[in-house]
Motif scaffolding. Structure first.
Motif, PDB file in Angstrom:
ATOM      1  N   LEU A   9       0.551  -1.086   0.169  1.00 59.88           N
ATOM      2  CA  LEU A   9       0.117   0.240  -0.430  1.00 59.88           C
ATOM      3  C   LEU A   9       0.984   1.665  -0.101  1.00 59.88           C
ATOM      4  CD1 LEU A   9      -2.341   1.279   0.408  1.00 59.88           C
ATOM      5  CD2 LEU A   9      -2.835   1.553   2.910  1.00 59.88           C
ATOM      6  N   LEU A  10       1.659   1.335   0.378  1.00 63.53           N
ATOM      7  CA  LEU A  10       2.380   2.744   1.158  1.00 63.53           C
ATOM      8  C   LEU A  10       3.759   2.945  -0.409  1.00 63.53           C
ATOM      9  CD1 LEU A  10       4.271   4.383   2.418  1.00 63.53           C
ATOM     10  CD2 LEU A  10       5.871   2.941   3.069  1.00 63.53           C
ATOM     11  N   GLN A  11       3.975   1.701  -1.175  1.00 65.49           N
ATOM     12  CA  GLN A  11       4.572   1.764  -2.628  1.00 65.49           C
ATOM     13  C   GLN A  11       3.596   2.600  -3.301  1.00 65.49           C
ATOM     14  OE1 GLN A  11       6.658  -1.448  -3.967  1.00 65.49           O
ATOM     15  NE2 GLN A  11       7.144  -0.734  -5.460  1.00 65.49           N
ATOM     16  N   ARG A  12       2.294   1.640  -3.646  1.00 68.73           N
ATOM     17  CA  ARG A  12       1.227   2.537  -4.150  1.00 68.73           C
ATOM     18  C   ARG A  12       1.216   4.168  -4.210  1.00 68.73           C
ATOM     19  NH1 ARG A  12      -1.458  -2.584  -3.291  1.00 68.73           N
ATOM     20  NH2 ARG A  12      -2.971  -1.893  -1.381  1.00 68.73           N
ATOM     21  N   GLU A  13       1.175   4.417  -2.773  1.00 68.72           N
ATOM     22  CA  GLU A  13       0.384   5.575  -2.834  1.00 68.72           C
ATOM     23  C   GLU A  13       1.970   6.492  -3.178  1.00 68.72           C
ATOM     24  OE1 GLU A  13      -2.306   5.428   1.194  1.00 68.72           O
ATOM     25  OE2 GLU A  13       0.398   5.092   1.415  1.00 68.72           O
ATOM     26  N   MET A  14       3.267   5.857  -3.035  1.00 70.00           N
ATOM     27  CA  MET A  14       4.212   6.211  -3.392  1.00 70.00           C
ATOM     28  C   MET A  14       4.726   7.296  -4.780  1.00 70.00           C
ATOM     29  SD  MET A  14       7.371   4.813  -0.890  1.00 70.00           S
ATOM     30  CE  MET A  14       8.821   5.864  -1.351  1.00 70.00           C
ATOM     31  N   VAL A  15       4.062   5.790  -5.488  1.00 69.18           N
ATOM     32  CA  VAL A  15       4.134   5.984  -6.627  1.00 69.18           C
ATOM     33  C   VAL A  15       2.837   7.218  -7.295  1.00 69.18           C
ATOM     34  CG1 VAL A  15       3.725   4.552  -9.502  1.00 69.18           C
ATOM     35  CG2 VAL A  15       5.382   3.797  -7.122  1.00 69.18           C
ATOM     36  N   GLN A  16       1.864   6.825  -6.545  1.00 70.03           N
ATOM     37  CA  GLN A  16       0.778   7.819  -7.275  1.00 70.03           C
ATOM     38  C   GLN A  16       0.888   9.164  -6.920  1.00 70.03           C
ATOM     39  OE1 GLN A  16      -2.780   5.957  -5.043  1.00 70.03           O
ATOM     40  NE2 GLN A  16      -3.068   4.319  -6.396  1.00 70.03           N
ATOM     41  N   LEU A  17       1.313   9.374  -5.561  1.00 69.73           N
ATOM     42  CA  LEU A  17       2.143  11.150  -5.295  1.00 69.73           C
ATOM     43  C   LEU A  17       2.785  11.759  -6.017  1.00 69.73           C
ATOM     44  CD1 LEU A  17       2.176  11.000  -1.695  1.00 69.73           C
ATOM     45  CD2 LEU A  17       0.512  12.238  -2.811  1.00 69.73           C
ATOM     46  N   ALA A  18       3.554  10.940  -7.145  1.00 71.67           N
ATOM     47  CA  ALA A  18       4.770  11.103  -7.646  1.00 71.67           C
ATOM     48  C   ALA A  18       4.160  11.453  -9.213  1.00 71.67           C
ATOM     49  CB  ALA A  18       5.957  10.107  -8.044  1.00 71.67           C
ATOM     50  N   VAL A  19       3.225  11.114  -9.420  1.00 72.39           N
ATOM     51  CA  VAL A  19       2.682  11.483 -10.575  1.00 72.39           C
ATOM     52  C   VAL A  19       2.382  12.647 -11.107  1.00 72.39           C
ATOM     53  CG1 VAL A  19       0.912  10.814 -12.004  1.00 72.39           C
ATOM     54  CG2 VAL A  19       1.890   8.548 -11.313  1.00 72.39           C
ATOM     55  N   GLY A  20       2.735  12.913 -12.369  1.00 74.50           N
ATOM     56  CA  GLY A  20       2.819  14.664 -12.430  1.00 74.50           C
ATOM     57  C   GLY A  20       3.340  15.976 -12.100  1.00 74.50           C
ATOM     58  N   HIS A  21       4.142  15.247 -11.147  1.00 74.03           N
ATOM     59  CA  HIS A  21       5.265  16.152 -11.079  1.00 74.03           C
ATOM     60  C   HIS A  21       6.847  15.852 -11.597  1.00 74.03           C
ATOM     61  CE1 HIS A  21       3.001  17.521  -7.170  1.00 74.03           C
ATOM     62  NE2 HIS A  21       2.629  16.068  -7.436  1.00 74.03           N
ATOM     63  N   GLU A  22       6.706  16.777 -12.176  1.00 73.94           N
ATOM     64  CA  GLU A  22       8.063  17.007 -13.369  1.00 73.94           C
ATOM     65  C   GLU A  22       9.207  16.000 -12.379  1.00 73.94           C
ATOM     66  OE1 GLU A  22      10.619  15.904 -16.227  1.00 73.94           O
ATOM     67  OE2 GLU A  22       8.940  16.342 -16.705  1.00 73.94           O
ATOM     68  N   ARG A  23       9.593  17.207 -11.308  1.00 70.93           N
ATOM     69  CA  ARG A  23      10.752  17.215 -10.500  1.00 70.93           C
ATOM     70  C   ARG A  23      10.467  17.296  -8.537  1.00 70.93           C
ATOM     71  NH1 ARG A  23      17.026  19.145 -11.910  1.00 70.93           N
ATOM     72  NH2 ARG A  23      17.815  17.287 -10.803  1.00 70.93           N
ATOM     73  N   GLY A  24      10.418  16.787  -8.286  1.00 74.23           N
ATOM     74  CA  GLY A  24       9.896  17.316  -6.666  1.00 74.23           C
ATOM     75  C   GLY A  24      10.807  16.419  -5.743  1.00 74.23           C
ATOM     76  N   VAL A  25       9.941  16.946  -4.598  1.00 74.69           N
ATOM     77  CA  VAL A  25      10.324  15.908  -3.395  1.00 74.69           C
ATOM     78  C   VAL A  25       9.437  14.993  -2.688  1.00 74.69           C
ATOM     79  CG1 VAL A  25      11.514  16.188  -0.968  1.00 74.69           C
ATOM     80  CG2 VAL A  25      12.171  17.538  -2.928  1.00 74.69           C
ATOM     81  N   LEU A  26       9.768  13.467  -2.327  1.00 68.01           N
ATOM     82  CA  LEU A  26       8.699  13.010  -1.518  1.00 68.01           C
ATOM     83  C   LEU A  26       9.212  12.450  -0.343  1.00 68.01           C
ATOM     84  CD1 LEU A  26       6.067  11.058  -1.745  1.00 68.01           C
ATOM     85  CD2 LEU A  26       7.136   9.256  -2.844  1.00 68.01           C
ATOM     86  N   LYS A  27       8.300  12.924   0.337  1.00 66.90           N
ATOM     87  CA  LYS A  27       9.048  12.334   1.718  1.00 66.90           C
ATOM     88  C   LYS A  27       7.800  11.226   2.503  1.00 66.90           C
ATOM     89  CE  LYS A  27      10.634  14.450   6.671  1.00 66.90           C
ATOM     90  NZ  LYS A  27      10.803  15.733   7.200  1.00 66.90           N
ATOM     91  N   VAL A  28       8.695   9.940   3.334  1.00 64.26           N
ATOM     92  CA  VAL A  28       7.701   9.652   3.326  1.00 64.26           C
ATOM     93  C   VAL A  28       8.177   8.725   4.748  1.00 64.26           C
ATOM     94  CG1 VAL A  28       7.219   6.931   3.576  1.00 64.26           C
ATOM     95  CG2 VAL A  28       7.405   8.153   1.561  1.00 64.26           C
ATOM     96  N   ILE A  29       6.962   9.494   6.008  1.00 63.24           N
ATOM     97  CA  ILE A  29       7.109   8.897   7.707  1.00 63.24           C
ATOM     98  C   ILE A  29       7.070   8.165   7.667  1.00 63.24           C
ATOM     99  CG2 ILE A  29       6.979  10.125   9.561  1.00 63.24           C
ATOM    100  CD1 ILE A  29       7.262  12.893   8.382  1.00 63.24           C
ATOM    101  N   ILE A  30       7.455   6.800   8.699  1.00 62.92           N
ATOM    102  CA  ILE A  30       6.477   6.304   9.678  1.00 62.92           C
ATOM    103  C   ILE A  30       6.441   6.063  10.491  1.00 62.92           C
ATOM    104  CG2 ILE A  30       6.143   3.227   9.563  1.00 62.92           C
ATOM    105  CD1 ILE A  30       7.273   3.212   7.242  1.00 62.92           C
ATOM    106  N   SER A  31       5.206   6.563  11.896  1.00 59.08           N
ATOM    107  CA  SER A  31       6.170   6.627  13.080  1.00 59.08           C
ATOM    108  C   SER A  31       4.934   5.442  13.530  1.00 59.08           C
ATOM    109  CB  SER A  31       5.213   7.717  13.389  1.00 59.08           C
ATOM    110  OG  SER A  31       3.742   7.797  14.151  1.00 59.08           O
ATOM    111  N   ARG A  32       5.399   5.016  15.291  1.00 60.42           N
ATOM    112  CA  ARG A  32       5.435   3.536  15.764  1.00 60.42           C
ATOM    113  C   ARG A  32       3.553   3.856  16.023  1.00 60.42           C
ATOM    114  NH1 ARG A  32       8.160   0.410  18.043  1.00 60.42           N
ATOM    115  NH2 ARG A  32       9.391   2.277  18.098  1.00 60.42           N
TER     116      ARG A  32
END
Length: 269
Positions: A62-85
């Motif tokens: 699920l996390l991988q799908r969300e990362m891929v989906q959020l990147a779509v449409g951005h020619e260049r950008g920064v994706l930050k992923v946080i996992i907390s307890r």
């Protein structure tokens, strides 16, 4: 934008252990042409961190799908992923935590990195030293107060980045980048088994150097040894590689190592 547990929102529970204790991990990836660079490496980093921090996160697909989906449409950008307890009551015990929190965000790519690559950067020795802790060494956990202080001191200088030592005086890293230096055909990078972050781009550079005429060596080195370098470069997942033109009073003009790494790191896979 922010995506928290699959919902577009900007509000995190005050009881979340990310805010209470810095109890979690994160990674920061470059988006190029709508895709996440080194996606698998970033996921592996998060998996390794969760295992070592004993965070029972399992929704990797699920996390991988969300990362891929959020990147779509951005020619260049920064994706930050946080996992907390996640949330689980007052106190250090995690016994009442029932579900980890995943938080994703997209922001603009730091445009000054283009200038840094052209002109090179300057390093200044930071007065803030990193604590040694082999249990947490290498991880990109949420406890970044050392880096906040390093950056605060750096902003009082004219330098671009900080040269950071650990509490025993060993060269470790920069504020937001890893470090390599070259003497002849031998390339050195600090050992990170006691302090520092084992960056995704650092790992990629080591793999590239292992297939090159250069010999790469992970070492414990003092500042005086670093000053013998013919060349220095710094790297992180966003830069991805930048030459150093001056470290303190030491001026550097060679770009042999940079010219080897830069084209290989520009669009890694």
């Amino acid at each position: 934008m922010f995506l928290i547990n699959g919902r577009e929102q900007e509000t995190l529970a005050a009881s979340d252990r990310a805010t209470q204790f810095g109890d979690g991990c994160f990674t920061t990836a470059q988006i190029v042409g709508g895709s996440v660079s080194l996606l698998n490496a970033h996921l592996e980093r998060l998996q390794n961190a969760c295992e070592r921090l004993l965070i029972p996160f399992s929704e990797w697909d699920l996390l991988q799908r969300e990362m891929v989906q959020l990147a779509v449409g951005h020619e260049r950008g920064v994706l930050k992923v946080i996992i907390s307890r996640g949330s689980g009551g007052r106190g250090y015990s995690a016994a009442n935590c029932t579900a980890a929190t995943r938080l994703l965000s997209v922001s603009a790519w730091p445009a000054h990195y283009d200038r840094w690559r052209r002109e090179g950067i300057t390093l200044a020795l930071s007065p803030v030293r990193l604590g040694r802790n082999p249990y947490l060494a290498g991880l990109k956990h949420l406890n970044r107060l050392e880096q906040v202080l390093i950056r605060s001191h750096l902003e009082q200088t004219n330098a671009d980045e900080a040269l950071v030592l650990d509490s025993e005086g060993w060269v470790t890293e920069c504020c937001a980048a890893n470090l390599f230096w070259r003497i002849g055909t031998r390339v050195y990078t600090p050992r990170l088994d006691q302090a520092g972050v084992n960056g995704i781009m650092r790992q990629f550079c080591i793999r590239m150097l292992a297939q090159s005429p250069f010999e790469v060596v992970e070492v414990n080195a003092r500042e005086e040894e670093l000053m013998q370098a013919e060349e220095m470069v710094v790297c992180n997942a966003l830069m991805p590689v930048v030459p150093v033109r001056a470290c303190g009073d030491r001026l550097l003009s060679s770009r042999t190592l940079f010219d080897f790494l830069a084209p290989r790191c520009e669009h890694p896979n």
